[in-house]
Write a protein that holds these residues in place. Sequence first.
Motif, PDB file in Angstrom:
ATOM      1  N   ALA A 240       0.849  -1.190   0.000  1.00  0.00           N
ATOM      2  CA  ALA A 240       0.000   0.000   0.000  1.00  0.00           C
ATOM      3  C   ALA A 240       0.888   1.244   0.000  1.00  0.00           C
ATOM      4  CB  ALA A 240      -0.903   0.007   1.233  1.00  0.00           C
ATOM      5  N   THR A 241       0.378   2.328  -0.582  1.00  0.00           N
ATOM      6  CA  THR A 241       1.116   3.591  -0.559  1.00  0.00           C
ATOM      7  C   THR A 241       1.035   4.193   0.837  1.00  0.00           C
ATOM      8  OG1 THR A 241      -0.831   4.884  -1.191  1.00  0.00           O
ATOM      9  CG2 THR A 241       0.566   4.036  -2.995  1.00  0.00           C
ATOM     10  N   GLY A 242       1.934   5.109   1.131  1.00  0.00           N
ATOM     11  CA  GLY A 242       1.964   5.741   2.447  1.00  0.00           C
ATOM     12  C   GLY A 242       0.633   6.351   2.859  1.00  0.00           C
ATOM     13  N   PRO A 243       0.027   7.214   2.017  1.00  0.00           N
ATOM     14  CA  PRO A 243      -1.250   7.820   2.413  1.00  0.00           C
ATOM     15  C   PRO A 243      -2.365   6.790   2.611  1.00  0.00           C
ATOM     16  CG  PRO A 243      -0.250   9.051   0.615  1.00  0.00           C
ATOM     17  CD  PRO A 243       0.557   7.802   0.800  1.00  0.00           C
ATOM     18  N   THR A 244      -2.425   5.791   1.746  1.00  0.00           N
ATOM     19  CA  THR A 244      -3.450   4.746   1.891  1.00  0.00           C
ATOM     20  C   THR A 244      -3.239   3.995   3.190  1.00  0.00           C
ATOM     21  OG1 THR A 244      -3.746   4.494  -0.494  1.00  0.00           O
ATOM     22  CG2 THR A 244      -4.377   2.612   0.887  1.00  0.00           C
ATOM     23  N   LEU A 245      -2.002   3.635   3.463  1.00  0.00           N
ATOM     24  CA  LEU A 245      -1.694   2.879   4.669  1.00  0.00           C
ATOM     25  C   LEU A 245      -2.038   3.687   5.927  1.00  0.00           C
ATOM     26  CD1 LEU A 245      -0.616   0.214   5.691  1.00  0.00           C
ATOM     27  CD2 LEU A 245       1.669   1.203   5.633  1.00  0.00           C
ATOM     28  N   THR A 246      -1.748   4.963   5.909  1.00  0.00           N
ATOM     29  CA  THR A 246      -2.075   5.812   7.056  1.00  0.00           C
ATOM     30  C   THR A 246      -3.586   5.819   7.296  1.00  0.00           C
ATOM     31  OG1 THR A 246      -0.135   7.195   6.723  1.00  0.00           O
ATOM     32  CG2 THR A 246      -1.952   8.165   7.984  1.00  0.00           C
ATOM     33  N   ARG A 247      -4.375   5.970   6.231  1.00  0.00           N
ATOM     34  CA  ARG A 247      -5.838   5.946   6.369  1.00  0.00           C
ATOM     35  C   ARG A 247      -6.322   4.609   6.895  1.00  0.00           C
ATOM     36  NH1 ARG A 247      -5.797   8.705   1.672  1.00  0.00           N
ATOM     37  NH2 ARG A 247      -6.094   6.827   0.424  1.00  0.00           N
ATOM     38  N   VAL A 248      -5.752   3.514   6.369  1.00  0.00           N
ATOM     39  CA  VAL A 248      -6.159   2.171   6.804  1.00  0.00           C
ATOM     40  C   VAL A 248      -5.865   1.969   8.282  1.00  0.00           C
ATOM     41  CG1 VAL A 248      -5.600  -0.280   6.569  1.00  0.00           C
ATOM     42  CG2 VAL A 248      -5.997   1.101   4.525  1.00  0.00           C
ATOM     43  N   VAL A 249      -4.661   2.323   8.710  1.00  0.00           N
ATOM     44  CA  VAL A 249      -4.291   2.159  10.123  1.00  0.00           C
ATOM     45  C   VAL A 249      -5.149   3.067  10.997  1.00  0.00           C
ATOM     46  CG1 VAL A 249      -2.437   2.468  11.814  1.00  0.00           C
ATOM     47  CG2 VAL A 249      -1.972   1.287   9.648  1.00  0.00           C
ATOM     48  N   ASP A 250      -5.392   4.293  10.545  1.00  0.00           N
ATOM     49  CA  ASP A 250      -6.260   5.195  11.313  1.00  0.00           C
ATOM     50  C   ASP A 250      -7.634   4.562  11.535  1.00  0.00           C
ATOM     51  OD1 ASP A 250      -4.305   7.154  11.489  1.00  0.00           O
ATOM     52  OD2 ASP A 250      -5.172   8.435   9.924  1.00  0.00           O
ATOM     53  N   ARG A 251      -8.195   3.960  10.506  1.00  0.00           N
ATOM     54  CA  ARG A 251      -9.518   3.333  10.631  1.00  0.00           C
ATOM     55  C   ARG A 251      -9.477   2.133  11.571  1.00  0.00           C
ATOM     56  NH1 ARG A 251     -10.690   4.206   4.424  1.00  0.00           N
ATOM     57  NH2 ARG A 251     -11.542   6.300   4.566  1.00  0.00           N
ATOM     58  N   LEU A 252      -8.404   1.345  11.486  1.00  0.00           N
ATOM     59  CA  LEU A 252      -8.287   0.197  12.388  1.00  0.00           C
ATOM     60  C   LEU A 252      -8.160   0.664  13.837  1.00  0.00           C
ATOM     61  CD1 LEU A 252      -5.918  -2.148  10.317  1.00  0.00           C
ATOM     62  CD2 LEU A 252      -8.357  -2.508  10.814  1.00  0.00           C
ATOM     63  N   VAL A 253      -7.432   1.752  14.048  1.00  0.00           N
ATOM     64  CA  VAL A 253      -7.281   2.300  15.401  1.00  0.00           C
ATOM     65  C   VAL A 253      -8.628   2.835  15.889  1.00  0.00           C
ATOM     66  CG1 VAL A 253      -6.211   4.166  16.749  1.00  0.00           C
ATOM     67  CG2 VAL A 253      -4.809   2.770  15.198  1.00  0.00           C
ATOM     68  N   THR A 254      -9.350   3.550  15.041  1.00  0.00           N
ATOM     69  CA  THR A 254     -10.663   4.085  15.410  1.00  0.00           C
ATOM     70  C   THR A 254     -11.635   2.957  15.764  1.00  0.00           C
ATOM     71  OG1 THR A 254     -10.349   6.042  14.033  1.00  0.00           O
ATOM     72  CG2 THR A 254     -12.626   5.468  14.579  1.00  0.00           C
ATOM     73  N   ALA A 255     -11.521   1.829  15.052  1.00  0.00           N
ATOM     74  CA  ALA A 255     -12.409   0.681  15.308  1.00  0.00           C
ATOM     75  C   ALA A 255     -11.913  -0.181  16.469  1.00  0.00           C
ATOM     76  CB  ALA A 255     -12.526  -0.166  14.047  1.00  0.00           C
ATOM     77  N   ALA A 256     -10.840   0.240  17.125  1.00  0.00           N
ATOM     78  CA  ALA A 256     -10.239  -0.488  18.249  1.00  0.00           C
ATOM     79  C   ALA A 256      -9.718  -1.862  17.849  1.00  0.00           C
ATOM     80  CB  ALA A 256     -11.221  -0.608  19.414  1.00  0.00           C
ATOM     81  N   ALA A 257      -9.382  -2.024  16.563  1.00  0.00           N
ATOM     82  CA  ALA A 257      -8.805  -3.282  16.093  1.00  0.00           C
ATOM     83  C   ALA A 257      -7.275  -3.247  16.154  1.00  0.00           C
ATOM     84  CB  ALA A 257      -9.262  -3.574  14.659  1.00  0.00           C
ATOM     85  N   ALA A 258      -6.721  -2.040  16.262  1.00  0.00           N
ATOM     86  CA  ALA A 258      -5.268  -1.887  16.316  1.00  0.00           C
ATOM     87  C   ALA A 258      -4.934  -0.694  17.202  1.00  0.00           C
ATOM     88  CB  ALA A 258      -4.705  -1.680  14.913  1.00  0.00           C
TER      89      ALA A 258
END
Length: 138
Positions: free
Chosen positions: A62-80
């Motif tokens: 994944a590209t940097g910006p995509t990866l940042t969005r993905v991780v942000d969403r996982l953190v928001t969902a309490a999955a990471a």
Amino acid sequence: MEVRDAAPRLSNSLARAARAVTARVEQVLRPRGVTFDQWLVMDALAAEGGLTMSDLTTRTLATGPTLTRVVDRLVTAAAAYREVDLDDRRRVRVHLSSRGRAQHRRLAELVGEVEEEVLHGLGRPGEVLTALGRLGDS
């Protein structure tokens, strides 16, 4: 057929195959509120524990910006969750939470079924995986 004549067909065939497999996997992920990119991150974290964003970029492509969005969403969902690296405080590591690990286990079973179905439809699953692995390592 010469090798140079096969190259565009190989590229096209691999791209079409990747998109087809991604679409099939997304069919089991989407109803559970998970994107394919989120799955790739969760799977990498489940396999190797706390990874830096750079490590995740290498493993998920994944590209940097995509990866940042993905991780942000996982953190928001309490999955990471993110944690400062103890050895180098300038680095941040991403980890699956216990909720994320449980979700990964459930999804891994479903994704595994899809992958198994796809592979068995190809006839020689072991050979296909070996060949793809060689391509990915070159």
